[in-house]
Design a protein around this motif. Sequence first.
Motif, PDB file in Angstrom:
ATOM      1  N   ARG A  16       0.860  -1.183   0.000  1.00  0.00           N
ATOM      2  CA  ARG A  16       0.000   0.000   0.000  1.00  0.00           C
ATOM      3  C   ARG A  16       0.896   1.233   0.000  1.00  0.00           C
ATOM      4  N   ASP A  17       0.286   2.388  -0.280  1.00  0.00           N
ATOM      5  CA  ASP A  17       1.082   3.604  -0.272  1.00  0.00           C
ATOM      6  C   ASP A  17       1.381   4.045   1.162  1.00  0.00           C
ATOM      7  N   GLY A  18       2.332   4.971   1.289  1.00  0.00           N
ATOM      8  CA  GLY A  18       2.805   5.390   2.598  1.00  0.00           C
ATOM      9  C   GLY A  18       1.735   5.944   3.518  1.00  0.00           C
ATOM     10  N   PRO A  19       0.909   6.898   3.057  1.00  0.00           N
ATOM     11  CA  PRO A  19      -0.128   7.432   3.939  1.00  0.00           C
ATOM     12  C   PRO A  19      -1.069   6.345   4.479  1.00  0.00           C
ATOM     13  N   MET A  20      -1.419   5.381   3.626  1.00  0.00           N
ATOM     14  CA  MET A  20      -2.319   4.318   4.071  1.00  0.00           C
ATOM     15  C   MET A  20      -1.625   3.397   5.083  1.00  0.00           C
ATOM     16  N   GLN A  21      -0.355   3.091   4.858  1.00  0.00           N
ATOM     17  CA  GLN A  21       0.353   2.236   5.812  1.00  0.00           C
ATOM     18  C   GLN A  21       0.422   2.882   7.190  1.00  0.00           C
ATOM     19  N   MET A  22       0.688   4.187   7.237  1.00  0.00           N
ATOM     20  CA  MET A  22       0.767   4.873   8.526  1.00  0.00           C
ATOM     21  C   MET A  22      -0.615   5.001   9.178  1.00  0.00           C
ATOM     22  N   ALA A  23      -1.634   5.227   8.371  1.00  0.00           N
ATOM     23  CA  ALA A  23      -2.993   5.325   8.910  1.00  0.00           C
ATOM     24  C   ALA A  23      -3.441   3.988   9.495  1.00  0.00           C
ATOM     25  N   LEU A  24      -3.100   2.886   8.843  1.00  0.00           N
ATOM     26  CA  LEU A  24      -3.509   1.572   9.336  1.00  0.00           C
ATOM     27  C   LEU A  24      -2.941   1.299  10.727  1.00  0.00           C
ATOM     28  N   GLU A  25      -1.743   1.802  11.014  1.00  0.00           N
ATOM     29  CA  GLU A  25      -1.181   1.598  12.351  1.00  0.00           C
ATOM     30  C   GLU A  25      -2.017   2.308  13.409  1.00  0.00           C
ATOM     31  N   GLU A  26      -2.447   3.520  13.113  1.00  0.00           N
ATOM     32  CA  GLU A  26      -3.296   4.236  14.076  1.00  0.00           C
ATOM     33  C   GLU A  26      -4.609   3.514  14.287  1.00  0.00           C
ATOM     34  N   VAL A  96       1.280  -3.965  17.319  1.00  0.00           N
ATOM     35  CA  VAL A  96       0.345  -3.041  17.983  1.00  0.00           C
ATOM     36  C   VAL A  96      -0.405  -3.800  19.067  1.00  0.00           C
ATOM     37  N   ALA A  97      -0.389  -3.243  20.286  1.00  0.00           N
ATOM     38  CA  ALA A  97      -1.055  -3.901  21.411  1.00  0.00           C
ATOM     39  C   ALA A  97      -1.453  -2.864  22.456  1.00  0.00           C
ATOM     40  N   PRO A  98      -2.378  -3.209  23.352  1.00  0.00           N
ATOM     41  CA  PRO A  98      -2.724  -2.285  24.432  1.00  0.00           C
ATOM     42  C   PRO A  98      -1.516  -1.964  25.305  1.00  0.00           C
ATOM     43  N   ILE A 161      21.308  -2.833   9.842  1.00  0.00           N
ATOM     44  CA  ILE A 161      20.458  -3.604   8.937  1.00  0.00           C
ATOM     45  C   ILE A 161      18.976  -3.407   9.245  1.00  0.00           C
ATOM     46  N   SER A 162      18.679  -2.834  10.429  1.00  0.00           N
ATOM     47  CA  SER A 162      17.278  -2.604  10.808  1.00  0.00           C
ATOM     48  C   SER A 162      17.188  -1.475  11.816  1.00  0.00           C
ATOM     49  N   GLY A 163      16.201  -0.611  11.616  1.00  0.00           N
ATOM     50  CA  GLY A 163      15.868   0.413  12.591  1.00  0.00           C
ATOM     51  C   GLY A 163      14.458   0.181  13.107  1.00  0.00           C
ATOM     52  N   ASN A 164      14.236   0.431  14.394  1.00  0.00           N
ATOM     53  CA  ASN A 164      12.947   0.169  15.034  1.00  0.00           C
ATOM     54  C   ASN A 164      12.579   1.350  15.922  1.00  0.00           C
ATOM     55  N   ALA A 165      11.302   1.665  15.967  1.00  0.00           N
ATOM     56  CA  ALA A 165      10.865   2.831  16.739  1.00  0.00           C
ATOM     57  C   ALA A 165       9.485   2.563  17.324  1.00  0.00           C
ATOM     58  N   GLN A 166       9.160   3.300  18.399  1.00  0.00           N
ATOM     59  CA  GLN A 166       7.864   3.151  19.070  1.00  0.00           C
ATOM     60  C   GLN A 166       7.204   4.501  19.275  1.00  0.00           C
ATOM     61  N   TYR A 167       5.884   4.472  19.288  1.00  0.00           N
ATOM     62  CA  TYR A 167       5.132   5.605  19.832  1.00  0.00           C
ATOM     63  C   TYR A 167       3.925   5.052  20.565  1.00  0.00           C
ATOM     64  N   ARG A 168       3.369   5.870  21.432  1.00  0.00           N
ATOM     65  CA  ARG A 168       2.250   5.444  22.263  1.00  0.00           C
ATOM     66  C   ARG A 168       1.091   6.403  22.109  1.00  0.00           C
ATOM     67  N   ARG A 170      -2.810   7.061  23.953  1.00  0.00           N
ATOM     68  CA  ARG A 170      -3.231   6.994  25.356  1.00  0.00           C
ATOM     69  C   ARG A 170      -3.365   5.551  25.837  1.00  0.00           C
ATOM     70  N   ASP A 171      -3.786   4.638  24.947  1.00  0.00           N
ATOM     71  CA  ASP A 171      -4.098   3.284  25.382  1.00  0.00           C
ATOM     72  C   ASP A 171      -3.331   2.182  24.658  1.00  0.00           C
ATOM     73  N   ALA A 172      -2.472   2.525  23.718  1.00  0.00           N
ATOM     74  CA  ALA A 172      -1.824   1.482  22.913  1.00  0.00           C
ATOM     75  C   ALA A 172      -0.362   1.826  22.643  1.00  0.00           C
ATOM     76  N   VAL A 173       0.396   0.777  22.325  1.00  0.00           N
ATOM     77  CA  VAL A 173       1.785   0.912  21.896  1.00  0.00           C
ATOM     78  C   VAL A 173       1.877   0.457  20.447  1.00  0.00           C
ATOM     79  N   ILE A 174       2.565   1.246  19.634  1.00  0.00           N
ATOM     80  CA  ILE A 174       2.823   0.893  18.241  1.00  0.00           C
ATOM     81  C   ILE A 174       4.326   0.861  18.046  1.00  0.00           C
ATOM     82  N   GLN A 175       4.860  -0.290  17.664  1.00  0.00           N
ATOM     83  CA  GLN A 175       6.265  -0.362  17.260  1.00  0.00           C
ATOM     84  C   GLN A 175       6.307  -0.722  15.787  1.00  0.00           C
TER      85      GLN A 175
END
Length: 266
Positions: A16-26, A96-98, A161-168, A170-175
Motif C-alpha cells: 500500500r502507499d505510505g499514507p495508508m500504511q501509517m494510517a492503518l497503524e493508528e 500493535v497492542a494495548p 540492517i534494521s531500525g525500530n521505533a515506538q510511539y504510544r 493513550r491506550d496502545a503501543v505501536i512499534q
Amino acid sequence: MALADRNWRLIREEARDGPMQMALEEIAAQTAADGGPRTVRVYQWTPSTLSMGYGQDSESVDWQFCEREGVDVTRRQTGGGGIYHDETGDISYSIVAPAEELPGDLMECYDQLCEPILDAFHAMGVDAEFVPEEYPALHDPACYLRALHPAHDITANGRKISGNAQYRTRDAVIQHGSLSYSLAVDNHLGVFADPGVDESTFRERVTSIREESGVPRSDTVEALEDALADWCGAEEGSWTDEELTAARELAAEKYATDAWVRERTA
C-alpha cells in the motif's frame, strides 16, 4: 498472562502507499485499545516512499528528486530521521497492542518487541544483534545514518540492517521497523537535499539481508511473518471493512496532506 494467551492476528505482507500504511497503524491501535485483536503485520511501501521523522525539517528533503523518481513522501508518528523505503529493497513490520499489556519502561519494551525481529534474522542466517555501543551520527536527517543506539538499532557485522521505533497513544503501543533487504543507495541518498555522505560511506554504515545471507526476498518476508506469529501465537487474519474505511479517511485527512508532511513543525 502470556502474550500467546491474548487475541493476536497476523496480517501478511500487503503493498500500500505510505499514507495508508501509517494510517492503518493508528487504526490498529484503536482496535486493540477497544478490545479487538492485537496486530502483527509485515508490509511493503508501494510506490517507494520516504517516511519523514515526526520532527524532521521538510527543507531537508529533495522534493524535486522525489517527484522525478516517483518517490512518495509521508511523515511517521515516530521520531528520528527520514527513511527511504524502497519498494522491493525494504521490508517493514509493525506490532500493535494495548499499552497495559506491555512494559512501561522503554528499554524493556524494545527488548521484548524486538525479540521476533532478531529471531527472523537468525532464521535467515543473518548474524544480527542490537548494536553493542552507540555509533556517532554521519548525517542526522537520514535515519540509517544517525547515531546508532543499543536500544533499537540492529546491526550485522557492525553495519546497520534494521531500525525500530515506538510511539504510544493513550491506550496502545505501536512499534514499527524497517529491515534492509537490498540497498538502492542512489535513492537512499538522493531523497535528501544534502545527503551528507557518499555511496562508499553509506555502505560502510549500512548492510542488507541479501548481502549478508543471499536469502530470496519472498523467503525473508515469510521468515519475518513466521517469527512474529510464533512470538505471540498470532492467527492469520485481515483488516475489517470498517478498519479499511477509517484508515482511508485518516490517510486522506492527515498522512497525505501538506499540513502534515511539508508544513508540520516539531
